[in-house]
Design an enzyme around this catalytic site. Sequence first.
Site, PDB file in Angstrom:
ATOM      1  CG  HIS A  19     -14.519 -37.804   8.501  1.00 32.39           C
ATOM      2  ND1 HIS A  19     -15.294 -38.033   7.378  1.00 32.39           N
ATOM      3  CD2 HIS A  19     -13.304 -37.402   8.016  1.00 32.39           C
ATOM      4  CE1 HIS A  19     -14.590 -37.785   6.289  1.00 32.39           C
ATOM      5  NE2 HIS A  19     -13.380 -37.403   6.647  1.00 32.39           N
ATOM      6  CG  ASN A 112     -10.798 -35.875   0.520  1.00 29.68           C
ATOM      7  OD1 ASN A 112     -11.043 -35.733  -0.678  1.00 29.68           O
ATOM      8  ND2 ASN A 112     -10.672 -34.863   1.346  1.00 29.68           N
TER       9      ASN A 112
END
Length: 191
Positions: A19, A112
Amino acid sequence: MRIIVGLGNPGSTYIATRHNIGFDTITRISDEYDIPLDFKKHKALCGKGIIKGEKVLLVQPQTFMNLSGECVRELIDYYKITPNDLIIIYDDISLEVGQLRIRPMGSAGGHNGIKNIIANLGTQEFPRIKIGVGEKPKEWELKDYVLGRFLKEEEPIIRETLDRASKACTVLIKEGIDAAMNEFNRKLQNK
């Protein structure tokens, strides 16, 4: 001026995770162009410098991934730029490890951080560089996968990918998005 934002999560827990590939790319660009990330402003760790004659601001948001848009909104407002002057770099699980995909706009695709940027900017129209981190194994939870580290055999691919992502930023800045897409949006070649 171009603002190059690499998405990730702050703190030692998240260093070198899938990430945080956006953060890692900013670090690579910082090293390559001798642009120190030496000040905090706009909820981010930042560095000012020049890439190929263009003023740039390198940014690692410190808001955590899901609130990345707060930082990006502040940057746009403060520097009075348009979303087209951004380059957002982030991980993509739909691309194989090391594959790059450059786009001038698009949906969040379930990411997100990008969802929050779109919500804060009110547009999907900003350049982005997606870096493949590989598809989540069926037995894994998505959160555990993206917050996990690359496999040992993937590390050389990722090091080379960070170099290519840095070069892609340079081409995008100097020659435009079409040139960058033409050069970098292709499948990885088996060596």
